[in-house]
Design an enzyme around this catalytic site. Structure first.
Site, short mmCIF file in Angstrom:
data_model
loop_
_atom_site.label_atom_id
_atom_site.label_comp_id
_atom_site.label_asym_id
_atom_site.label_seq_id
_atom_site.Cartn_x
_atom_site.Cartn_y
_atom_site.Cartn_z
N ALA A 125 24.14 20.79 50.67
CA ALA A 125 23.06 21.34 49.83
C ALA A 125 22.76 22.75 50.30
CB ALA A 125 21.80 20.48 49.97
N LYS A 126 21.96 23.47 49.55
CA LYS A 126 21.46 24.77 49.98
C LYS A 126 20.23 25.10 49.15
CE LYS A 126 22.79 27.82 53.05
NZ LYS A 126 23.54 27.55 54.27
N GLY A 127 19.36 25.93 49.73
CA GLY A 127 18.18 26.37 48.99
C GLY A 127 18.02 27.86 49.14
#
Ligand code: NAD
Length: 436
Positions: A125-127
């Site tokens: 994931a990444k934000g």
């Protein structure tokens, strides 16, 4: 009169704009191209390829901020979960004005491969939030973090998606996320983030884990190429959480780090930089430029210095078709995510330069994040030596596996690492089956 009739004549009659020359490849193009090469080696079909190149879930949110002066600013926040087949999603949170959804998608995909390669039970994931943290007070950054966390709350959780620090965020940001999440669910949930302060359940060695891992891999790569670490030279791009400690650890290992840079410029000293003095200068001024123990250097020129080892530890896409032929480092160890384009990779391979890919070289961060998650789940903490010992063992184990796999199949280290990782993710996906 209709809107169409009211439009200026030129708008209605002007010929279509000439298409731009081929647009520059984005990080997502690079990530998809690397995946396509791995799928090709593995012989998988188009269905699996489209599934693995598409994020499982993504969220875009507005993040309004009440400024200290009473005015309001608005940012955009993203959270992308690329793949969940091997476990909860895991990935950093980036604060940078240039963050885009496509960049976050690419970074999330690389996280999937990294977690699979280093064999931790997470997906990727990444934000990101489109904010330049240097322009805002701590109180403003706290409000932005709490608002962003509230907006993405439905899709994060210790069994769903666990954020960690990335560019522009740190352990304080993680403490705010943990507190916001905990207040919303009604009890303390340390496992919602990793990279927390140690007093809140963080792990020893997490803050420097990425740089430690980069150093273990850089030293292994030097040995692999028969270059003695004592007296070898290095340049490091980026002087943040990853670049700073990597430069210090490389120096401790006997390597002469002759140049470092940040977003404002670079500094060079052919005898090696003194990091005690340079760090004090950066702590006081916020930049490497102006340090009196070195000569000023253009930031891009750092990448082309005649050194044994180049460690890009800043942003994506800095080594590309336009400058790769001028890069003379014998070994490139990717501290940053996505610094090398596929075209640059080809040029480095033709010139016999060794590139150690991001998903291997900078995996020390997510590895110790995993250790932090394990320690938190068991409520039993390891000491700094245990963390460091396990980090070194796992990083060098992954290095050995990638080197052997690459040699056996005549692949680059990036291709070997990506193929190994994609195969593990695909296997988990196929074993679980497609629902419904
Ligand atoms: P950071 O925000 O702590 O530091 C970033 C550094 O890069 C700063 O010194 C900044 O001035 C510099 N920089 C920005 N643009 C630059 C440019 N164009 N040229 C030269 N320098 C530039 O970020 P970080 O956590 O050190 O992350 C750096 C890279 O490492 C990113 O690609 C990140 O995704 C990757 N990474 C970080 C971790 C981690 O644990 N923090 C883990 C794995 C990978």
């Amino acid at each position: 009169m209709s809107l169409l009739e009211a439009a200026p004549r030129t708008l209605l009659t002007a010929p279509p704009a000439t298409p731009l020359a081929t647009p520059l490849a984005t990080p997502l193009d690079d990530a998809r191209s690397q995946l396509a090469s791995a799928i090709n080696v593995l012989g998988y079909g188009a269905g699996l390829q489209s599934l693995l190149s598409t994020p499982r879930r993504e969220m875009t949110v507005a993040v309004p901020l009440r400024r200290d002066d009473g005015s309001t600013s608005l940012f955009t926040g993203y959270r992308v979960q690329h793949n969940l087949s091997r476990g909860p999603a895991k990935g950093g949170l980036r604060y940078s004005p240039g963050v885009t959804l496509d960049e976050v998608r690419a970074l999330a995909m690389w996280m999937t491969w990294k977690c699979a390669l280093i064999d931790v039970p997470f997906g990727g994931a990444k934000g990101g939030v489109t904010i330049d943290p240097r322009q805002f007070s701590q109180a403003e950054l706290e409000r932005v973090t709490r608002r962003y966390t509230s907006e993405i709350l439905p899709i994060i959780g210790p069994e769903k998606d666990i954020p960690a620090p990335d560019m522009g965020t740190d352990e304080r940001t993680m403490a705010w996320i943990m507190d916001t999440y905990s207040v919303n669910v009604g009890y303390t949930v340390p496992g919602i983030v990793t990279g927390k302060p140690i007093s809140l359940g963080g792990s020893h060695g997490r803050a420097s884990a990425t740089s430690r891992g980069v150093t273990h891999i850089a030293l292994a790569a030097l040995r692999h190429r028969g270059i003695s670490q004592h007296g070898a030279t290095a340049a490091v791009q980026g002087f943040g959480k990853v670049g700073h400690d990597a430069a210090v650890f490389l120096t401790d290992a006997g390597i002469r780090v002759v140049a470092v840079s940040d977003q404002y410029g670079a500094v060079y000293n052919r005898n090696g930089l003194d990091f005690t003095r340079l760090s004090a200068w950066v702590a006081a001024t916020g930049r490497v430029v102006g340090y009196d123990g070195a000569e000023p250097l253009d930031g891009d020129a750092l990448l082309e210095l005649p050194v044994d080892l180049l460690v890009p530890a800043a942003v994506e896409g800095v080594l590309h078709e336009g400058n790769a032929a001028r890069v003379s480092a014998r070994i490139i160890v990717e501290g940053a995510n996505g610094p090398t384009s596929p075209a640059a990779d080809r040029i480095f391979a033709e010139n016999g330069q060794l590139v150690v890919p991001d998903i291997l070289a900078n995996a020390g961060g997510v590895l110790v994040s995993y250790f932090e998650w394990v320690q938190g789940n068991q409520a039993y903490w390891w000491n700094a030596d245990e963390v460091e010992h396990k980090l070194e063992e796992r990083m060098l184990g992954a290095w050995q596996q990638v080197v052997e796999y690459a040699a056996a199949r005549d692949l680059s280290l990036r291709a070997a690492a990506t193929v190994l990782a994609v195969e593990r993710v695909a296997e988990a996906h196929l074993l679980r089956g497609l629902y419904p």
